[in-house]
Design a protein around this motif. Sequence first.
Motif, PDB file in Angstrom:
ATOM      1  N   PHE A  63       0.815  -1.208   0.000  1.00  0.00           N
ATOM      2  CA  PHE A  63       0.000   0.000   0.000  1.00  0.00           C
ATOM      3  C   PHE A  63       0.852   1.264   0.000  1.00  0.00           C
ATOM      4  CE2 PHE A  63      -2.668  -3.397   1.422  1.00  0.00           C
ATOM      5  CZ  PHE A  63      -3.862  -3.152   0.734  1.00  0.00           C
ATOM      6  N   THR A  64       2.011   1.171  -0.616  1.00  0.00           N
ATOM      7  CA  THR A  64       2.919   2.305  -0.684  1.00  0.00           C
ATOM      8  C   THR A  64       2.339   3.427  -1.557  1.00  0.00           C
ATOM      9  OG1 THR A  64       4.884   0.957  -0.364  1.00  0.00           O
ATOM     10  CG2 THR A  64       5.189   3.048  -1.477  1.00  0.00           C
TER      11      THR A  64
ATOM     12  N   ARG B 174     -14.695   5.884   0.992  1.00  0.00           N
ATOM     13  CA  ARG B 174     -14.450   6.475  -0.314  1.00  0.00           C
ATOM     14  C   ARG B 174     -14.340   5.367  -1.356  1.00  0.00           C
ATOM     15  NH1 ARG B 174      -9.735  11.003  -0.382  1.00  0.00           N
ATOM     16  NH2 ARG B 174      -9.147   9.773  -2.226  1.00  0.00           N
ATOM     17  N   PRO B 175     -14.906   5.558  -2.551  1.00  0.00           N
ATOM     18  CA  PRO B 175     -14.921   4.478  -3.551  1.00  0.00           C
ATOM     19  C   PRO B 175     -13.535   3.963  -3.934  1.00  0.00           C
ATOM     20  CG  PRO B 175     -16.428   6.244  -4.173  1.00  0.00           C
ATOM     21  CD  PRO B 175     -15.663   6.745  -2.996  1.00  0.00           C
ATOM     22  N   ASP B 176     -12.493   4.811  -3.787  1.00  0.00           N
ATOM     23  CA  ASP B 176     -11.146   4.370  -4.144  1.00  0.00           C
ATOM     24  C   ASP B 176     -10.441   3.637  -3.008  1.00  0.00           C
ATOM     25  OD1 ASP B 176     -10.752   6.475  -2.399  1.00  0.00           O
ATOM     26  OD2 ASP B 176      -9.472   7.645  -3.743  1.00  0.00           O
ATOM     27  N   ASN B 177     -11.198   3.344  -1.911  1.00  0.00           N
ATOM     28  CA  ASN B 177     -10.621   2.685  -0.735  1.00  0.00           C
ATOM     29  C   ASN B 177      -9.376   3.416  -0.218  1.00  0.00           C
ATOM     30  OD1 ASN B 177     -12.549   0.694  -0.411  1.00  0.00           O
ATOM     31  ND2 ASN B 177     -11.475  -0.791  -1.695  1.00  0.00           N
ATOM     32  N   TRP B 178      -9.474   4.738  -0.202  1.00  0.00           N
ATOM     33  CA  TRP B 178      -8.379   5.563   0.331  1.00  0.00           C
ATOM     34  C   TRP B 178      -8.066   5.197   1.775  1.00  0.00           C
ATOM     35  CZ3 TRP B 178      -4.534   8.007  -1.567  1.00  0.00           C
ATOM     36  CH2 TRP B 178      -3.863   9.010  -0.862  1.00  0.00           C
ATOM     37  N   ILE B 179      -9.035   4.682   2.488  1.00  0.00           N
ATOM     38  CA  ILE B 179      -8.805   4.268   3.872  1.00  0.00           C
ATOM     39  C   ILE B 179      -7.683   3.234   3.954  1.00  0.00           C
ATOM     40  CG2 ILE B 179     -10.583   2.457   3.804  1.00  0.00           C
ATOM     41  CD1 ILE B 179      -9.714   4.693   6.846  1.00  0.00           C
ATOM     42  N   ASP B 180      -7.557   2.380   2.960  1.00  0.00           N
ATOM     43  CA  ASP B 180      -6.498   1.369   2.970  1.00  0.00           C
ATOM     44  C   ASP B 180      -5.116   2.011   2.830  1.00  0.00           C
ATOM     45  OD1 ASP B 180      -8.649  -0.333   3.012  1.00  0.00           O
ATOM     46  OD2 ASP B 180      -8.363  -1.096   0.977  1.00  0.00           O
ATOM     47  N   LYS B 181      -5.025   3.121   2.087  1.00  0.00           N
ATOM     48  CA  LYS B 181      -3.751   3.836   1.966  1.00  0.00           C
ATOM     49  C   LYS B 181      -3.408   4.515   3.281  1.00  0.00           C
ATOM     50  CE  LYS B 181      -3.758   2.933  -2.512  1.00  0.00           C
ATOM     51  NZ  LYS B 181      -5.128   2.444  -2.705  1.00  0.00           N
TER      52      LYS B 181
END
Length: 424
Positions: free
Chosen positions: A201-202, A374-381
């Motif tokens: 997740f870099t 957020r649809p781009d799964n920004w939470i994972d970043k």
Amino acid sequence: MSLSRRGVLAAGGAMGALAATAAGTGTASAAPGGSPGHGRGRVRTGFDRLGADGYRLLRGQKVGVVTNPTGITADVRHIVDVMHPDERVNLTAVFGPEHGFRGTAQAGGSEGRYDDPATGLPVYDTYLKSGQDLADIFTASGVDTVVFDIQDAGARFYTYIWTLYDCMEAAALAGKRLVVLDRPNPVTGRAALGPVLDPAFTTFVGRREIAQAHGMTVAELALFFNAEFLDENPVRLEVVTMSGWRRSDFFDDTGLPWVPPSPNMPTPETALVYSGTCLFEGTNLSEGRGTTRPFELLGAEGIDHRWAAAANALELPGVAFREAYFAPTFSKFQGKTVGGVQLHVQDREVFDPVRTGIALLVTAKRTWSGFAWRPDNWIDKLTGNTRVRTMIDAGADTDAVVRAWQRDLSAFRAKRRRYLRYGG
């Protein structure tokens, strides 16, 4: 072990002793125009100590500085404005990060390439530059030594530490020396908290495997980066530590002036909660951008008193939640009145921002039917993994989510200890 791997300044004489001294070993006198913090000697930053020694570490070098509005002295002069007319240092370039050298750009922006009106110095844009592209900028500038002096906020996703990392990597590629001038971690350096980044997740909000709240200063991080992540091609690294800083110090203990390091980090209190509540950037809720209390105010249309009640019922240490309504002037829900919570940190000694952020995500999802990532799964970043999102979606409570990262966090804490330079 070589100097480039240790990154410990060993220039000899007074300067060598200056940079090797850990904070908390003595009391420094207050500089003109300032007063000591909370009754004890003021902290002297790396730049203050460098200047007091007559810039001996930089003599004979063409110097470029990576900095922003936080690069100030105790009497609130910018270090570039101080060094430029000083014949003891040959300052020839400035490198601006996100938001720019003078701080004129909002989040996700920079100032571009220009000549600084105050000094005439060329200002190069480093934002989103890395690797050979950034090395080429250092080469084109003609500098021999790159100096880094920016105030951090203590969180993995605060991008200035990755500007540091990118500059270290690029300086090594360009054959330049890099000098880091230390400043306080505003939320103390007592402990590392939260999940450790999974390399899958870099991004620019997390280049390498460190904890969400790293509990280190920028100089300590530089030592860590050079030995742990850049060991195959380490930069010629030297650090100038602070004097008078203890790991238990919050920013208002230092006696130093606060300058917002970015437009949405207005106060040290913002930094105190940021490593937890910034996770709301990965949701459809407002994280308080466009208000006078970003990251302390959280909310969305349709949220009511039930969220604050659910969060307070958890009895999280050191914090209480107030039902709040606000209308952001920009960003999410611009111009609309939304409901949510305001965090009130009542005992910062026991407050855990990352655990609190997770608890707020869990309770928001349980009390508001409109909650979404957020649809781009920004939470994972932001969290550095998929585990936080998927566990919350599966109904896990706060304790279960926090337990899931403890093994990785323990390993990071053990590794981190080798690079800590301050007591207290």
